[in-house]
Scaffold this motif. Structure first.
Motif, mmCIF file in Angstrom:
data_model
loop_
_atom_site.group_PDB
_atom_site.id
_atom_site.type_symbol
_atom_site.label_atom_id
_atom_site.label_comp_id
_atom_site.label_asym_id
_atom_site.label_seq_id
_atom_site.Cartn_x
_atom_site.Cartn_y
_atom_site.Cartn_z
ATOM 1 N N SER A 39 0.834 -1.217 0.000
ATOM 2 C CA SER A 39 0.000 0.000 0.000
ATOM 3 C C SER A 39 0.866 1.264 0.000
ATOM 4 C CB SER A 39 -0.936 0.004 1.222
ATOM 5 O OG SER A 39 -1.771 -1.132 1.217
ATOM 6 N N LEU A 40 1.760 1.343 -0.971
ATOM 7 C CA LEU A 40 2.712 2.454 -1.036
ATOM 8 C C LEU A 40 2.075 3.687 -1.675
ATOM 9 C CD1 LEU A 40 6.006 0.684 -2.231
ATOM 10 C CD2 LEU A 40 5.199 1.069 0.103
ATOM 11 N N SER A 41 2.388 4.829 -1.108
ATOM 12 C CA SER A 41 2.019 6.095 -1.739
ATOM 13 C C SER A 41 2.987 6.372 -2.878
ATOM 14 C CB SER A 41 2.099 7.230 -0.714
ATOM 15 O OG SER A 41 3.445 7.401 -0.275
ATOM 16 N N SER A 42 2.700 7.398 -3.668
ATOM 17 C CA SER A 42 3.604 7.757 -4.767
ATOM 18 C C SER A 42 4.991 8.104 -4.233
ATOM 19 C CB SER A 42 3.038 8.945 -5.546
ATOM 20 O OG SER A 42 1.832 8.595 -6.178
ATOM 21 N N PHE A 43 5.022 8.817 -3.115
ATOM 22 C CA PHE A 43 6.304 9.184 -2.521
ATOM 23 C C PHE A 43 7.074 7.950 -2.054
ATOM 24 C CE2 PHE A 43 8.868 10.282 1.243
ATOM 25 C CZ PHE A 43 9.753 11.187 0.666
ATOM 26 N N SER A 44 6.383 7.007 -1.424
ATOM 27 C CA SER A 44 7.047 5.787 -0.956
ATOM 28 C C SER A 44 7.585 4.972 -2.121
ATOM 29 C CB SER A 44 6.070 4.938 -0.134
ATOM 30 O OG SER A 44 5.669 5.622 1.035
ATOM 31 N N GLN A 45 6.859 4.943 -3.212
ATOM 32 C CA GLN A 45 7.351 4.251 -4.408
ATOM 33 C C GLN A 45 8.647 4.889 -4.903
ATOM 34 O OE1 GLN A 45 4.307 3.479 -7.524
ATOM 35 N NE2 GLN A 45 2.809 4.079 -5.970
ATOM 36 N N GLU A 46 8.651 6.211 -4.906
ATOM 37 C CA GLU A 46 9.843 6.928 -5.364
ATOM 38 C C GLU A 46 11.037 6.645 -4.451
ATOM 39 O OE1 GLU A 46 8.456 10.898 -5.358
ATOM 40 O OE2 GLU A 46 7.073 10.599 -7.046
ATOM 41 N N VAL A 47 10.784 6.557 -3.149
ATOM 42 C CA VAL A 47 11.852 6.265 -2.196
ATOM 43 C C VAL A 47 12.420 4.866 -2.443
ATOM 44 C CG1 VAL A 47 12.374 5.832 0.241
ATOM 45 C CG2 VAL A 47 11.019 7.832 -0.409
ATOM 46 N N VAL A 48 11.547 3.889 -2.633
ATOM 47 C CA VAL A 48 11.992 2.510 -2.873
ATOM 48 C C VAL A 48 12.805 2.421 -4.159
ATOM 49 C CG1 VAL A 48 11.207 0.175 -3.437
ATOM 50 C CG2 VAL A 48 10.130 1.436 -1.566
ATOM 51 N N VAL A 49 12.310 3.071 -5.211
ATOM 52 C CA VAL A 49 12.998 3.016 -6.504
ATOM 53 C C VAL A 49 14.357 3.701 -6.438
ATOM 54 C CG1 VAL A 49 12.932 3.814 -8.902
ATOM 55 C CG2 VAL A 49 10.883 2.815 -7.852
ATOM 56 N N SER A 50 14.415 4.863 -5.803
ATOM 57 C CA SER A 50 15.648 5.665 -5.809
ATOM 58 C C SER A 50 16.630 5.289 -4.716
ATOM 59 C CB SER A 50 15.299 7.158 -5.694
ATOM 60 O OG SER A 50 14.615 7.412 -4.475
ATOM 61 N N ALA A 51 16.231 4.443 -3.768
ATOM 62 C CA ALA A 51 17.125 4.075 -2.665
ATOM 63 C C ALA A 51 18.419 3.464 -3.166
ATOM 64 C CB ALA A 51 16.411 3.108 -1.716
ATOM 65 N N ILE A 52 18.326 2.718 -4.247
ATOM 66 C CA ILE A 52 19.518 2.067 -4.786
ATOM 67 C C ILE A 52 20.543 3.101 -5.253
ATOM 68 C CG2 ILE A 52 18.776 1.874 -7.212
ATOM 69 C CD1 ILE A 52 19.861 -1.017 -7.124
ATOM 70 N N LEU A 53 20.063 4.277 -5.661
ATOM 71 C CA LEU A 53 20.974 5.321 -6.125
ATOM 72 C C LEU A 53 21.749 5.935 -4.973
ATOM 73 C CD1 LEU A 53 18.664 7.083 -8.739
ATOM 74 C CD2 LEU A 53 20.409 5.341 -9.134
ATOM 75 N N LEU A 54 21.104 6.045 -3.808
ATOM 76 C CA LEU A 54 21.805 6.538 -2.627
ATOM 77 C C LEU A 54 22.943 5.588 -2.262
ATOM 78 C CD1 LEU A 54 22.164 8.419 -0.216
ATOM 79 C CD2 LEU A 54 20.357 7.136 0.972
ATOM 80 N N GLY A 55 22.649 4.299 -2.271
ATOM 81 C CA GLY A 55 23.698 3.312 -2.010
ATOM 82 C C GLY A 55 24.794 3.352 -3.058
ATOM 83 N N ALA A 56 24.389 3.595 -4.311
ATOM 84 C CA ALA A 56 25.372 3.636 -5.400
ATOM 85 C C ALA A 56 26.361 4.778 -5.224
ATOM 86 C CB ALA A 56 24.657 3.769 -6.745
ATOM 87 N N ILE A 57 25.881 5.908 -4.700
ATOM 88 C CA ILE A 57 26.776 7.035 -4.436
ATOM 89 C C ILE A 57 27.835 6.633 -3.420
ATOM 90 C CG2 ILE A 57 26.913 9.352 -3.426
ATOM 91 C CD1 ILE A 57 24.102 9.863 -4.550
ATOM 92 N N ILE A 58 27.402 5.943 -2.375
ATOM 93 C CA ILE A 58 28.336 5.496 -1.334
ATOM 94 C C ILE A 58 29.322 4.496 -1.907
ATOM 95 C CG2 ILE A 58 28.525 4.321 0.890
ATOM 96 C CD1 ILE A 58 25.656 5.330 1.499
ATOM 97 N N GLY A 59 28.817 3.508 -2.637
ATOM 98 C CA GLY A 59 29.683 2.472 -3.198
ATOM 99 C C GLY A 59 30.709 3.025 -4.169
#
Length: 328
Positions: A39-59
């Motif tokens: 039951s994700l909101s539009s914002f929660s969907q965006e967070v889930v999708v983009s979370a990998i990019l935050l990790g990618a910056i660190i990596g």
């Protein structure tokens, strides 16, 4: 040391690119089902999708220092472990917080692979094949994206199929780990650690039908390049370096700003919003993945034959035209 198949080295050296592509592409189809189950909101969907990019910056930020200290091969092994852990934890997540954290962890491996795979391939390849092998990494990324789309389609009708979609990445991650155990270390890294004899043996094993004096010449070139490249951040600020620095950063930035990631992450959602059902939307995305792979294969054959600048200009014009049509 026994002769080592160059195909084996290049395949497993580039397999991290496939995982990169899979883990960035798989969320596009999975999010269609995750949003309903959680039951994700539009914002929660965006967070889930983009979370990998935050990790990618660190990596991407830490992999250079770690690979210089511990070696390219060891960092590929570590990336394979993180890929596997991230895939399993993502597939087992029971709420958006755990899923987001898992995607961030997975992203560190994605970011690390984005920097490490081209580096390893370039250092293992003869100079005349480095352009082609750099494109091999891109080919593996597109194959990974296509694989993600196909897996999305295959499990779209399964209950909680999104868990299988996300978890499927564990298989290539395990394959990467096992294959890397048999990969040699980068000769260039070994020479930087004063292990010239070991570097010589590895070059002798992977350079088929190459005379010993040619290997000696390559080692001399590597040693000379290592000395020349021992610069620091202060050197980047030199006036004569600035044009190359601006161009390099500009290319990296603008290739992300063109919007290709939006298509990769949200293609099924885009197709769904224009009226297609979920299965039809994912099937249409597979067509994009196939075309992506075919064009990359074409680039693989012409990379070392056509002026790179001309290819860049032609590709930029093609991307601009495609974005205009997409917006229209």
């Amino acid at each position: 040391m026994k002769k080592i198949s160059r195909g084996f080295v290049y395949f497993f050296g580039a397999l991290g690119g496939l995982l990169f592509g899979y883990d960035t592409g798989v969320i596009s189809g999975a999010i269609l089902f995750i949003k309903n189950d959680m039951s994700l909101s539009s914002f929660s969907q965006e967070v889930v999708v983009s979370a990998i990019l935050l990790g990618a910056i660190i990596g991407a930020a830490v992999i250079g220092l770690l690979s210089d200290k511990y070696g390219r091969r060891n960092m590929v092994l570590l990336s394979a472990v993180i890929f596997a852990v991230g895939a399993i934890s993502s597939s087992l997540a029971n709420n958006v917080v755990i899923l987001t954290i898992s995607r961030i962890v997975l992203g560190t491996a994605v970011g690390g692979a984005s920097a490490l795979v081209p580096l390893y391939l370039a250092e293992m390849a003869p100079a005349k094949y480095r352009g082609t092998l750099s494109t091999l990494n891109q080919l593996m990324i597109t194959i990974g994206i296509l694989s993600a789309y196909v897996v999305n389609l295959a499990f779209a009708n399964y209950p909680y199929g999104w868990r299988i979609m996300l978890g499927f990445a564990v298989f290539p991650a395990v394959l990467l780990f096992i294959g890397t155990l048999y990969l040699p270390e980068s000769p260039r890294w070994l020479i930087s650690k004063n292990l010239e004899n070991k570097a010589y043996e590895i070059l002798k094993a992977i350079r088929i039908n190459v005379a010993p004096n040619e290997i000696d010449e390559e080692i001399s070139e590597i040693k000379e390049a290592n000395v020349k490249e021992n610069g620091g951040f202060k050197d980047l600020m030199q006036k004569w370096v600035r044009p190359a620095l601006v161009i390099g950063i500009g290319l990296a930035v603008f290739q992300q700003l063109i919007g290709i990631n939006t298509v990769i992450y949200y293609a099924p959602t885009i197709f769904s919003n224009i009226g297609l059902g979920e299965i039809s939307a994912i099937l249409s995305t597979v067509g994009i993945g196939v075309l992506n792979v075919l064009v990359t294969i074409l680039a693989l054959f012409v990379m070392d034959k056509i002026d790179r600048k001309k290819m860049l200009i032609l590709g930029s014009l093609g991307m601009a035209a495609s974005l205009v049509l997409l917006c229209g």
